[in-house]
Design a protein around this motif. Structure first.
Motif, mmCIF file in Angstrom:
data_model
loop_
_atom_site.group_PDB
_atom_site.id
_atom_site.type_symbol
_atom_site.label_atom_id
_atom_site.label_comp_id
_atom_site.label_asym_id
_atom_site.label_seq_id
_atom_site.Cartn_x
_atom_site.Cartn_y
_atom_site.Cartn_z
ATOM 1 N N LEU A 133 34.386 64.009 54.492
ATOM 2 C CA LEU A 133 35.226 64.383 53.357
ATOM 3 C C LEU A 133 36.060 65.605 53.702
ATOM 4 C CD1 LEU A 133 32.540 64.111 50.530
ATOM 5 C CD2 LEU A 133 34.179 62.357 51.250
ATOM 6 N N VAL A 134 37.336 65.563 53.322
ATOM 7 C CA VAL A 134 38.229 66.697 53.533
ATOM 8 C C VAL A 134 38.959 66.983 52.223
ATOM 9 C CG1 VAL A 134 40.197 67.604 54.797
ATOM 10 C CG2 VAL A 134 38.517 66.155 55.968
ATOM 11 N N GLU A 135 38.759 68.197 51.692
ATOM 12 C CA GLU A 135 39.443 68.619 50.481
ATOM 13 C C GLU A 135 40.781 69.256 50.835
ATOM 14 O OE1 GLU A 135 34.986 69.671 49.707
ATOM 15 O OE2 GLU A 135 36.421 69.726 51.364
ATOM 16 N N SER A 136 41.714 69.166 49.905
ATOM 17 C CA SER A 136 43.019 69.807 50.075
ATOM 18 C C SER A 136 43.594 70.110 48.712
ATOM 19 C CB SER A 136 43.966 68.908 50.879
ATOM 20 O OG SER A 136 44.177 67.680 50.206
ATOM 21 N N GLY A 137 44.644 70.927 48.720
ATOM 22 C CA GLY A 137 45.344 71.220 47.478
ATOM 23 C C GLY A 137 45.060 72.580 46.898
ATOM 24 N N GLY A 138 44.155 73.318 47.494
ATOM 25 C CA GLY A 138 43.871 74.648 46.979
ATOM 26 C C GLY A 138 44.966 75.634 47.323
ATOM 27 N N GLY A 139 44.851 76.827 46.769
ATOM 28 C CA GLY A 139 45.836 77.866 47.032
ATOM 29 C C GLY A 139 45.816 78.909 45.956
ATOM 30 N N LEU A 140 46.887 79.687 45.922
ATOM 31 C CA LEU A 140 47.040 80.741 44.928
ATOM 32 C C LEU A 140 47.927 80.233 43.800
ATOM 33 C CD1 LEU A 140 46.738 83.717 44.054
ATOM 34 C CD2 LEU A 140 48.765 84.215 45.437
ATOM 35 N N VAL A 141 47.421 80.306 42.590
ATOM 36 C CA VAL A 141 48.167 79.839 41.425
ATOM 37 C C VAL A 141 48.085 80.892 40.321
ATOM 38 C CG1 VAL A 141 47.912 77.401 41.937
ATOM 39 C CG2 VAL A 141 46.191 78.564 40.565
ATOM 40 N N GLN A 142 49.060 80.852 39.426
ATOM 41 C CA GLN A 142 49.056 81.788 38.309
ATOM 42 C C GLN A 142 48.234 81.228 37.151
ATOM 43 O OE1 GLN A 142 53.165 82.736 37.352
ATOM 44 N NE2 GLN A 142 52.948 84.651 38.489
ATOM 45 N N GLY A 154 33.877 55.716 56.566
ATOM 46 C CA GLY A 154 32.829 54.983 55.860
ATOM 47 C C GLY A 154 33.389 54.205 54.696
ATOM 48 N N ALA A 155 32.517 53.567 53.961
ATOM 49 C CA ALA A 155 32.922 52.750 52.821
ATOM 50 C C ALA A 155 32.977 53.617 51.575
ATOM 51 C CB ALA A 155 31.940 51.601 52.650
ATOM 52 N N PHE A 156 34.152 54.145 51.300
ATOM 53 C CA PHE A 156 34.331 55.108 50.208
ATOM 54 C C PHE A 156 33.867 54.547 48.874
ATOM 55 C CE2 PHE A 156 36.040 58.659 48.087
ATOM 56 C CZ PHE A 156 36.843 58.238 47.034
ATOM 57 N N SER A 157 34.155 53.288 48.636
ATOM 58 C CA SER A 157 33.851 52.704 47.330
ATOM 59 C C SER A 157 32.360 52.501 47.091
ATOM 60 C CB SER A 157 34.584 51.363 47.178
ATOM 61 O OG SER A 157 34.133 50.448 48.164
ATOM 62 N N THR A 158 31.540 52.737 48.085
ATOM 63 C CA THR A 158 30.087 52.627 47.902
ATOM 64 C C THR A 158 29.462 53.955 47.483
ATOM 65 O OG1 THR A 158 29.527 53.112 50.212
ATOM 66 C CG2 THR A 158 29.966 50.800 49.639
ATOM 67 N N TYR A 159 30.306 54.973 47.334
ATOM 68 C CA TYR A 159 29.830 56.300 46.958
ATOM 69 C C TYR A 159 30.330 56.699 45.573
ATOM 70 C CZ TYR A 159 28.470 57.179 51.816
ATOM 71 O OH TYR A 159 27.876 57.135 53.055
ATOM 72 N N ALA A 160 29.428 57.222 44.762
ATOM 73 C CA ALA A 160 29.850 58.021 43.622
ATOM 74 C C ALA A 160 30.299 59.363 44.180
ATOM 75 C CB ALA A 160 28.700 58.197 42.641
ATOM 76 N N MET A 161 31.226 59.987 43.483
ATOM 77 C CA MET A 161 31.818 61.232 43.986
ATOM 78 C C MET A 161 31.702 62.329 42.946
ATOM 79 S SD MET A 161 32.905 60.423 46.999
ATOM 80 C CE MET A 161 33.879 61.886 47.348
ATOM 81 N N GLY A 162 31.612 63.550 43.440
ATOM 82 C CA GLY A 162 31.529 64.677 42.525
ATOM 83 C C GLY A 162 32.360 65.838 43.004
ATOM 84 N N TRP A 163 32.706 66.695 42.060
ATOM 85 C CA TRP A 163 33.390 67.953 42.360
ATOM 86 C C TRP A 163 32.498 69.101 41.921
ATOM 87 C CZ3 TRP A 163 37.606 68.941 45.198
ATOM 88 C CH2 TRP A 163 38.515 67.898 45.441
ATOM 89 N N PHE A 164 32.497 70.123 42.729
ATOM 90 C CA PHE A 164 31.686 71.307 42.504
ATOM 91 C C PHE A 164 32.539 72.536 42.808
ATOM 92 C CE2 PHE A 164 27.689 68.925 42.454
ATOM 93 C CZ PHE A 164 28.068 67.773 43.124
ATOM 94 N N ARG A 165 32.076 73.683 42.364
ATOM 95 C CA ARG A 165 32.757 74.917 42.748
ATOM 96 C C ARG A 165 31.741 76.042 42.890
ATOM 97 N NH1 ARG A 165 36.155 76.673 37.301
ATOM 98 N NH2 ARG A 165 34.350 77.007 35.931
ATOM 99 N N GLY A 218 31.751 66.087 46.908
ATOM 100 C CA GLY A 218 30.523 65.558 47.485
ATOM 101 C C GLY A 218 30.406 64.080 47.206
ATOM 102 N N ALA A 219 29.649 63.417 48.042
ATOM 103 C CA ALA A 219 29.483 61.972 47.919
ATOM 104 C C ALA A 219 28.016 61.600 48.005
ATOM 105 C CB ALA A 219 30.254 61.265 49.039
ATOM 106 N N ASP A 220 27.642 60.672 47.178
ATOM 107 C CA ASP A 220 26.285 60.145 47.229
ATOM 108 C C ASP A 220 26.296 58.749 46.622
ATOM 109 O OD1 ASP A 220 23.252 59.877 46.335
ATOM 110 O OD2 ASP A 220 23.410 61.452 47.819
ATOM 111 N N PRO A 221 25.462 57.856 47.138
ATOM 112 C CA PRO A 221 25.423 56.514 46.544
ATOM 113 C C PRO A 221 24.919 56.520 45.096
ATOM 114 C CG PRO A 221 24.464 56.498 48.745
ATOM 115 C CD PRO A 221 24.660 57.925 48.365
ATOM 116 N N ILE A 222 24.215 57.576 44.708
ATOM 117 C CA ILE A 222 23.595 57.636 43.390
ATOM 118 C C ILE A 222 24.268 58.699 42.542
ATOM 119 C CG2 ILE A 222 21.445 57.997 42.130
ATOM 120 C CD1 ILE A 222 19.972 57.120 44.690
#
Length: 129
Positions: A4-13, A27-38, A97-101
Protein backbone atom coordinates in the motif's frame (compact mmCIF):
# COMPACT_ATOMS: atom_id res chain seq x y z
CA UNK A 1 -0.05 -9.83 -0.11
CA UNK A 2 -0.66 -6.31 -1.33
CA UNK A 3 1.58 -3.36 -0.79
CA UNK A 4 0.00 0.00 0.00
CA UNK A 5 1.19 3.50 -0.87
CA UNK A 6 -0.59 6.59 0.43
CA UNK A 7 -0.46 9.95 -1.33
CA UNK A 8 -2.12 13.33 -1.29
CA UNK A 9 -0.88 14.70 1.99
CA UNK A 10 0.67 18.11 2.45
CA UNK A 11 0.17 21.50 4.00
CA UNK A 12 -3.36 22.86 3.85
CA UNK A 13 -5.18 25.77 5.43
CA UNK A 14 -7.88 25.28 8.02
CA UNK A 15 -11.28 25.11 6.43
CA UNK A 16 -10.00 23.51 3.28
CA UNK A 17 -10.51 20.02 1.91
CA UNK A 18 -8.14 17.25 0.99
CA UNK A 19 -8.38 13.87 -0.67
CA UNK A 20 -5.91 11.20 0.25
CA UNK A 21 -5.35 8.13 -1.88
CA UNK A 22 -4.05 4.70 -1.02
CA UNK A 23 -3.08 2.56 -3.97
CA UNK A 24 -2.46 -1.15 -3.72
CA UNK A 25 -0.17 -3.32 -5.78
CA UNK A 26 0.93 -6.92 -5.81
CA UNK A 27 -2.25 -8.56 -4.69
CA UNK A 28 -5.99 -8.92 -5.04
CA UNK A 29 -7.19 -5.55 -3.77
CA UNK A 30 -10.85 -6.47 -3.86
CA UNK A 31 -10.30 -9.29 -1.36
CA UNK A 32 -9.36 -6.78 1.33
CA UNK A 33 -11.47 -4.54 3.48
CA UNK A 34 -9.65 -1.23 3.83
CA UNK A 35 -9.28 1.29 6.59
CA UNK A 36 -7.90 4.73 7.23
CA UNK A 37 -6.12 5.69 10.41
CA UNK A 38 -4.20 8.67 11.69
CA UNK A 39 -1.60 9.40 14.29
CA UNK A 40 -1.18 12.91 15.59
CA UNK A 41 2.06 14.05 17.21
CA UNK A 42 2.36 12.59 20.68
CA UNK A 43 -0.81 10.55 20.35
CA UNK A 44 -1.67 6.96 19.58
CA UNK A 45 -2.89 5.84 16.21
CA UNK A 46 -6.66 6.10 15.87
CA UNK A 47 -9.21 4.68 13.50
CA UNK A 48 -10.91 7.05 11.11
CA UNK A 49 -13.05 4.48 9.36
CA UNK A 50 -13.21 1.42 7.19
CA UNK A 51 -14.87 0.20 4.02
CA UNK A 52 -15.99 -3.23 2.94
CA UNK A 53 -14.39 -5.17 0.11
CA UNK A 54 -17.05 -4.13 -2.37
CA UNK A 55 -17.27 -0.57 -1.11
CA UNK A 56 -20.92 -1.05 -0.34
CA UNK A 57 -20.64 -0.22 3.35
CA UNK A 58 -18.55 2.08 5.47
CA UNK A 59 -17.89 2.50 9.16
CA UNK A 60 -16.66 5.67 10.82
CA UNK A 61 -15.36 6.43 14.25
CA UNK A 62 -17.69 8.74 16.16
CA UNK A 63 -14.96 11.36 16.54
CA UNK A 64 -14.71 11.96 12.78
CA UNK A 65 -18.22 11.49 11.49
CA UNK A 66 -19.54 14.12 9.06
CA UNK A 67 -16.16 15.46 7.90
CA UNK A 68 -14.55 12.31 6.53
CA UNK A 69 -15.67 10.11 3.65
CA UNK A 70 -14.08 6.85 2.63
CA UNK A 71 -14.59 5.37 -0.82
CA UNK A 72 -12.84 2.89 -3.04
CA UNK A 73 -12.40 2.10 -6.70
CA UNK A 74 -11.52 -1.56 -7.11
CA UNK A 75 -10.79 -1.07 -10.80
CA UNK A 76 -8.02 1.34 -9.79
CA UNK A 77 -6.92 -0.62 -6.71
CA UNK A 78 -7.36 2.56 -4.71
CA UNK A 79 -9.13 3.64 -1.56
CA UNK A 80 -9.75 7.31 -0.87
CA UNK A 81 -10.20 9.49 2.18
CA UNK A 82 -11.93 12.80 1.59
CA UNK A 83 -11.57 15.27 4.43
CA UNK A 84 -13.72 18.39 4.64
CA UNK A 85 -13.47 21.50 6.81
CA UNK A 86 -9.95 20.69 7.91
CA UNK A 87 -8.94 21.77 11.40
CA UNK A 88 -5.48 22.20 12.91
CA UNK A 89 -6.21 19.18 15.10
CA UNK A 90 -6.44 17.07 11.95
CA UNK A 91 -2.67 17.44 11.64
CA UNK A 92 -1.34 13.88 11.66
CA UNK A 93 0.22 11.13 9.65
CA UNK A 94 -2.55 9.33 7.82
CA UNK A 95 -2.25 5.60 7.19
CA UNK A 96 -4.26 3.15 5.21
CA UNK A 97 -4.48 -0.50 6.14
CA UNK A 98 -5.79 -3.67 4.62
CA UNK A 99 -7.20 -6.81 6.10
CA UNK A 100 -9.52 -9.52 4.80
CA UNK A 101 -11.71 -8.99 7.88
CA UNK A 102 -13.47 -5.66 8.35
CA UNK A 103 -13.81 -6.19 12.09
CA UNK A 104 -10.04 -6.36 12.45
CA UNK A 105 -9.75 -2.91 10.90
CA UNK A 106 -12.32 -1.55 13.32
CA UNK A 107 -10.70 -2.92 16.48
CA UNK A 108 -6.98 -2.98 15.65
CA UNK A 109 -6.23 0.30 17.44
CA UNK A 110 -7.97 -0.86 20.64
CA UNK A 111 -7.13 -4.57 20.73
CA UNK A 112 -3.47 -5.34 21.39
CA UNK A 113 -3.92 -8.88 20.11
CA UNK A 114 -4.91 -7.69 16.67
CA UNK A 115 -2.84 -6.41 13.77
CA UNK A 116 -3.59 -5.75 10.16
CA UNK A 117 -2.24 -7.86 7.37
CA UNK A 118 -0.87 -4.78 5.61
CA UNK A 119 -0.13 -1.18 6.57
CA UNK A 120 0.88 1.66 4.32
CA UNK A 121 3.81 3.91 5.15
CA UNK A 122 1.68 6.96 5.82
CA UNK A 123 1.27 10.42 4.36
CA UNK A 124 1.61 13.55 6.45
CA UNK A 125 -1.12 16.16 6.62
CA UNK A 126 -0.43 19.50 8.25
CA UNK A 127 -3.28 21.95 8.75
CA UNK A 128 -2.36 25.57 9.36
CA UNK A 129 -4.64 27.93 11.24
Amino acid sequence: QVQLVESGGGLVQAGGSLRLSCTASGGAFSTYAMGWFRQAPGKERELIGAITKSGGSTYYADSVKDRFTISRDNAKNTVYLQIYSLKPEDTAVYYCGADPILHTLVVVTTDEDKDLEVWGQGTRVTVSS
